[in-house]
Design an enzyme around this catalytic site. Structure first.
Site, short mmCIF file in Angstrom:
data_model
loop_
_atom_site.label_atom_id
_atom_site.label_comp_id
_atom_site.label_asym_id
_atom_site.label_seq_id
_atom_site.Cartn_x
_atom_site.Cartn_y
_atom_site.Cartn_z
N ASP A 143 0.98 -1.09 -0.01
CA ASP A 143 0.22 0.06 -0.02
C ASP A 143 0.95 1.40 -0.02
O ASP A 143 1.91 1.38 0.39
CB ASP A 143 -0.65 0.47 1.23
CG ASP A 143 -2.37 0.61 1.01
OD1 ASP A 143 -2.92 0.06 -0.16
OD2 ASP A 143 -2.16 1.50 1.49
N HIS A 184 10.31 4.20 -3.87
CA HIS A 184 9.74 4.21 -2.74
C HIS A 184 9.31 2.81 -2.00
O HIS A 184 9.81 1.73 -1.05
CB HIS A 184 8.47 5.42 -1.71
CG HIS A 184 7.26 4.99 -2.57
ND1 HIS A 184 7.72 5.49 -4.62
CD2 HIS A 184 6.78 4.13 -2.68
CE1 HIS A 184 6.31 5.94 -4.52
NE2 HIS A 184 5.84 4.64 -4.65
#
Length: 168
Positions: free
Chosen positions: A46, A148
């Site tokens: 997520d 990321h």
């Protein structure tokens, strides 16, 4: 995850997504839900875009915000803001019968003042630190090297190889 010699298989399924201000909790719940459905060790991911001058908005609601106001809406919200500092955060949650852990990866940067070509999601407006171009403009190979998501996946893979590989 070739670098770590970990075999993965992509499985698409409908997941329950809880409303929470914590990406960690959202990812952990998605992993629990996926494990109930799949029944074998897995990871889920997520991601959120946290913009400092908007007090972390859209954060864990990034997908919803992208689908409703889009990149132009984000640029409109930042129109009169002097700070455009942002953080892209990715959470990878691992789940098996005994373990539910999360691993994070962050990339700091800024929100550009226009929408560029390339990429998907917030890629056309996010400029990572030490770059003059957006994720979208830098191309997939360069983005993957600093993203990321890559950082979170690498953190998981290192842990898995050092502490878990071969135990299940």
């Amino acid at each position: 995850m070739r670098t770590y010699n970990i075999e993965i298989e992509f499985v698409k399924f409908e997941s329950i997504v809880i409303q929470s201000s914590s990406l960690d909790e959202i990812a952990k719940q998605k992993a629990r839900d996926a494990y109930r459905k799949i029944g074998r060790p897995l990871i889920v991911e997520d991601t959120g875009l946290f913009i400092d001058s908007l007090r972390g908005f859209p954060g864990p609601y990034s997908s919803y915000v992208l689908g409703t106001i889009g990149n132009q809406g984000i640029l409109d919200l930042l129109l009169n803001r002097t700070s455009r500092v942002a953080l892209f955060r990715s959470i990878v949650a691992y789940m098996d019968e005994d373990c539910n852990m999360v691993f994070s990866g962050n990339t700091r940067g800024t929100i550009g003042d226009r929408i560029t070509k390339g990429g998907w999601g917030y890629d056309p407006i996010f400029i990572p630190e030490d770059s003059s171009v957006t994720y979208g403009q830098m191309g997939i190979t360069n983005k993957i090297a600093i993203s990321h998501r890559t950082k979170a996946l690498n953190n998981f893979a290192k842990w898995y190889c050092e502490n878990y590989l071969g135990l299940h």
